[in-house]
Design a protein around this motif. Structure first.
Motif, PDB file in Angstrom:
ATOM      1  N   ARG A 118      -2.138   5.382  -4.721  1.00 40.05           N
ATOM      2  CA  ARG A 118      -1.142   5.305  -5.793  1.00 40.05           C
ATOM      3  C   ARG A 118      -1.603   5.966  -7.090  1.00 40.05           C
ATOM      4  O   ARG A 118      -0.788   6.505  -7.830  1.00 40.05           O
ATOM      5  N   SER A 119      -2.887   5.943  -7.368  1.00 42.20           N
ATOM      6  CA  SER A 119      -3.353   6.467  -8.645  1.00 42.20           C
ATOM      7  C   SER A 119      -3.161   7.981  -8.765  1.00 42.20           C
ATOM      8  O   SER A 119      -3.086   8.512  -9.865  1.00 42.20           O
ATOM      9  N   ARG A 120      -3.037   8.670  -7.626  1.00 40.58           N
ATOM     10  CA  ARG A 120      -2.851  10.122  -7.649  1.00 40.58           C
ATOM     11  C   ARG A 120      -1.381  10.521  -7.493  1.00 40.58           C
ATOM     12  O   ARG A 120      -1.063  11.696  -7.480  1.00 40.58           O
ATOM     13  N   MET A 121      -0.494   9.538  -7.380  1.00 39.66           N
ATOM     14  CA  MET A 121       0.915   9.839  -7.110  1.00 39.66           C
ATOM     15  C   MET A 121       1.698  10.119  -8.390  1.00 39.66           C
ATOM     16  O   MET A 121       1.440   9.517  -9.428  1.00 39.66           O
ATOM     17  N   ARG A 122       2.660  11.043  -8.246  1.00 37.08           N
ATOM     18  CA  ARG A 122       3.625  11.288  -9.311  1.00 37.08           C
ATOM     19  C   ARG A 122       4.734  10.247  -9.181  1.00 37.08           C
ATOM     20  O   ARG A 122       4.798   9.501  -8.210  1.00 37.08           O
ATOM     21  N   LYS A 123       5.625  10.217 -10.173  1.00 38.27           N
ATOM     22  CA  LYS A 123       6.682   9.211 -10.190  1.00 38.27           C
ATOM     23  C   LYS A 123       7.544   9.271  -8.931  1.00 38.27           C
ATOM     24  O   LYS A 123       7.807   8.246  -8.302  1.00 38.27           O
ATOM     25  N   ASP A 124       7.970  10.480  -8.530  1.00 43.29           N
ATOM     26  CA  ASP A 124       8.831  10.583  -7.349  1.00 43.29           C
ATOM     27  C   ASP A 124       8.098  10.150  -6.085  1.00 43.29           C
ATOM     28  O   ASP A 124       8.695   9.577  -5.171  1.00 43.29           O
ATOM     29  N   GLU A 125       6.791  10.382  -6.013  1.00 43.36           N
ATOM     30  CA  GLU A 125       6.012   9.935  -4.865  1.00 43.36           C
ATOM     31  C   GLU A 125       5.878   8.416  -4.831  1.00 43.36           C
ATOM     32  O   GLU A 125       5.913   7.800  -3.771  1.00 43.36           O
ATOM     33  N   LEU A 126       5.740   7.814  -6.017  1.00 42.43           N
ATOM     34  CA  LEU A 126       5.675   6.357  -6.096  1.00 42.43           C
ATOM     35  C   LEU A 126       7.005   5.738  -5.636  1.00 42.43           C
ATOM     36  O   LEU A 126       7.013   4.758  -4.888  1.00 42.43           O
ATOM     37  N   ILE A 127       8.117   6.343  -6.066  1.00 46.71           N
ATOM     38  CA  ILE A 127       9.432   5.838  -5.657  1.00 46.71           C
ATOM     39  C   ILE A 127       9.552   5.896  -4.133  1.00 46.71           C
ATOM     40  O   ILE A 127       9.979   4.931  -3.500  1.00 46.71           O
ATOM     41  N   LYS A 128       9.140   7.017  -3.550  1.00 46.63           N
ATOM     42  CA  LYS A 128       9.223   7.182  -2.100  1.00 46.63           C
ATOM     43  C   LYS A 128       8.335   6.171  -1.399  1.00 46.63           C
ATOM     44  O   LYS A 128       8.724   5.557  -0.388  1.00 46.63           O
ATOM     45  N   ALA A 129       7.134   5.947  -1.899  1.00 42.48           N
ATOM     46  CA  ALA A 129       6.202   5.004  -1.276  1.00 42.48           C
ATOM     47  C   ALA A 129       6.706   3.560  -1.365  1.00 42.48           C
ATOM     48  O   ALA A 129       6.478   2.763  -0.466  1.00 42.48           O
ATOM     49  N   LEU A 130       7.410   3.245  -2.442  1.00 42.41           N
ATOM     50  CA  LEU A 130       7.914   1.888  -2.638  1.00 42.41           C
ATOM     51  C   LEU A 130       9.250   1.650  -1.942  1.00 42.41           C
ATOM     52  O   LEU A 130       9.653   0.503  -1.744  1.00 42.41           O
ATOM     53  N   SER A 131       9.930   2.713  -1.553  1.00 45.85           N
ATOM     54  CA  SER A 131      11.243   2.588  -0.886  1.00 45.85           C
ATOM     55  C   SER A 131      11.101   2.092   0.518  1.00 45.85           C
ATOM     56  O   SER A 131      10.200   2.354   1.216  1.00 45.85           O
TER      57      SER A 131
END
Length: 131
Positions: A118-131
Protein backbone atom coordinates in the motif's frame (compact mmCIF):
# COMPACT_ATOMS: atom_id res chain seq x y z
CA UNK A 1 -34.48 14.65 -28.08
CA UNK A 2 -37.24 12.31 -29.29
CA UNK A 3 -36.95 8.59 -28.71
CA UNK A 4 -34.84 6.94 -31.38
CA UNK A 5 -32.94 10.14 -32.25
CA UNK A 6 -29.23 9.32 -32.45
CA UNK A 7 -27.95 12.90 -32.99
CA UNK A 8 -26.55 13.13 -29.45
CA UNK A 9 -24.24 10.13 -29.92
CA UNK A 10 -20.59 10.67 -30.81
CA UNK A 11 -19.15 9.47 -34.13
CA UNK A 12 -17.30 6.76 -32.26
CA UNK A 13 -20.50 5.51 -30.62
CA UNK A 14 -22.30 5.48 -33.98
CA UNK A 15 -19.47 3.53 -35.65
CA UNK A 16 -19.47 1.04 -32.77
CA UNK A 17 -23.23 0.54 -33.09
CA UNK A 18 -22.92 -0.01 -36.87
CA UNK A 19 -20.18 -2.58 -36.35
CA UNK A 20 -22.17 -4.45 -33.69
CA UNK A 21 -25.29 -4.34 -35.87
CA UNK A 22 -23.41 -5.81 -38.84
CA UNK A 23 -22.05 -8.55 -36.63
CA UNK A 24 -25.55 -9.53 -35.47
CA UNK A 25 -26.90 -9.47 -39.03
CA UNK A 26 -24.10 -11.82 -40.16
CA UNK A 27 -25.29 -14.23 -37.46
CA UNK A 28 -28.83 -14.23 -38.85
CA UNK A 29 -30.53 -11.75 -36.51
CA UNK A 30 -33.19 -9.58 -38.20
CA UNK A 31 -32.16 -6.05 -39.18
CA UNK A 32 -34.51 -4.39 -36.67
CA UNK A 33 -33.44 -6.67 -33.79
CA UNK A 34 -29.76 -6.23 -34.70
CA UNK A 35 -30.11 -2.44 -34.54
CA UNK A 36 -31.90 -2.59 -31.20
CA UNK A 37 -29.26 -4.87 -29.71
CA UNK A 38 -26.43 -2.73 -31.10
CA UNK A 39 -27.74 0.48 -29.52
CA UNK A 40 -28.51 -1.32 -26.26
CA UNK A 41 -24.89 -2.48 -26.18
CA UNK A 42 -23.55 1.03 -26.90
CA UNK A 43 -25.79 2.46 -24.17
CA UNK A 44 -24.66 -0.19 -21.69
CA UNK A 45 -20.97 0.40 -22.42
CA UNK A 46 -20.93 4.20 -22.61
CA UNK A 47 -24.01 5.38 -20.77
CA UNK A 48 -25.89 6.66 -23.83
CA UNK A 49 -25.43 9.78 -25.92
CA UNK A 50 -22.89 12.48 -25.21
CA UNK A 51 -23.57 14.01 -21.83
CA UNK A 52 -22.20 16.84 -19.80
CA UNK A 53 -21.36 16.41 -16.16
CA UNK A 54 -18.88 15.22 -13.60
CA UNK A 55 -19.34 11.49 -14.22
CA UNK A 56 -17.71 11.61 -17.64
CA UNK A 57 -14.23 12.22 -16.29
CA UNK A 58 -14.20 9.48 -13.66
CA UNK A 59 -11.87 6.55 -14.13
CA UNK A 60 -13.36 3.08 -14.56
CA UNK A 61 -11.89 2.15 -11.17
CA UNK A 62 -13.64 5.06 -9.49
CA UNK A 63 -16.93 4.21 -11.21
CA UNK A 64 -16.59 0.57 -10.13
CA UNK A 65 -15.92 1.62 -6.53
CA UNK A 66 -18.95 3.95 -6.57
CA UNK A 67 -21.20 1.17 -7.91
CA UNK A 68 -19.94 -1.28 -5.29
CA UNK A 69 -20.45 1.25 -2.52
CA UNK A 70 -23.95 1.99 -3.81
CA UNK A 71 -24.75 -1.73 -3.78
CA UNK A 72 -23.56 -2.01 -0.17
CA UNK A 73 -25.74 0.93 0.87
CA UNK A 74 -28.74 -0.62 -0.90
CA UNK A 75 -28.13 -3.96 0.83
CA UNK A 76 -27.89 -2.18 4.20
CA UNK A 77 -31.17 -0.40 3.49
CA UNK A 78 -32.89 -3.70 2.66
CA UNK A 79 -31.63 -5.15 5.94
CA UNK A 80 -32.90 -2.10 7.79
CA UNK A 81 -29.49 -0.65 8.69
CA UNK A 82 -29.74 3.10 8.65
CA UNK A 83 -26.67 5.32 8.23
CA UNK A 84 -27.07 6.42 11.84
CA UNK A 85 -26.82 2.92 13.29
CA UNK A 86 -23.02 2.91 13.13
CA UNK A 87 -22.39 0.67 10.12
CA UNK A 88 -18.65 0.36 9.45
CA UNK A 89 -19.00 1.90 5.98
CA UNK A 90 -20.85 4.90 7.28
CA UNK A 91 -18.63 5.96 10.17
CA UNK A 92 -17.40 9.48 9.69
CA UNK A 93 -20.59 10.61 7.99
CA UNK A 94 -20.86 12.30 4.61
CA UNK A 95 -19.96 10.50 1.43
CA UNK A 96 -18.92 6.86 1.64
CA UNK A 97 -17.49 6.55 -1.87
CA UNK A 98 -13.85 5.48 -2.04
CA UNK A 99 -13.25 7.90 -4.92
CA UNK A 100 -14.34 10.81 -2.70
CA UNK A 101 -11.78 9.94 0.00
CA UNK A 102 -8.33 11.49 0.18
CA UNK A 103 -5.25 9.36 -0.40
CA UNK A 104 -4.46 9.55 3.31
CA UNK A 105 -7.93 8.24 4.20
CA UNK A 106 -7.54 5.45 1.65
CA UNK A 107 -4.10 4.65 3.07
CA UNK A 108 -5.60 4.35 6.57
CA UNK A 109 -8.32 2.05 5.26
CA UNK A 110 -5.68 -0.05 3.45
CA UNK A 111 -3.61 -0.17 6.64
CA UNK A 112 -6.66 -1.40 8.58
CA UNK A 113 -7.23 -4.13 5.99
CA UNK A 114 -3.49 -4.95 5.84
CA UNK A 115 -3.23 -4.42 2.06
CA UNK A 116 0.23 -5.48 0.88
CA UNK A 117 2.31 -2.86 -1.00
CA UNK A 118 0.00 0.00 0.00
CA UNK A 119 2.79 2.47 0.72
CA UNK A 120 3.84 2.47 -2.95
CA UNK A 121 0.30 2.75 -4.35
CA UNK A 122 -1.24 5.77 -6.00
CA UNK A 123 -4.78 6.82 -5.13
CA UNK A 124 -6.40 4.93 -8.03
CA UNK A 125 -4.44 1.80 -7.11
CA UNK A 126 -5.58 2.07 -3.50
CA UNK A 127 -9.20 2.39 -4.66
CA UNK A 128 -8.81 -0.72 -6.82
CA UNK A 129 -7.16 -2.68 -3.99
CA UNK A 130 -9.91 -1.72 -1.54
CA UNK A 131 -12.76 -2.46 -3.99
Amino acid sequence: MPRGDKSKYSDKQQRKAEHIEESYEKRGVSEKEAEARAWATVNKQSGGGERKGSGRNKSETAKRADRKDSAHRAADARKGDSPNKGSARNKGGGSTSLSDMTRDELMQKARDRDVKGRSRMRKDELIKALS
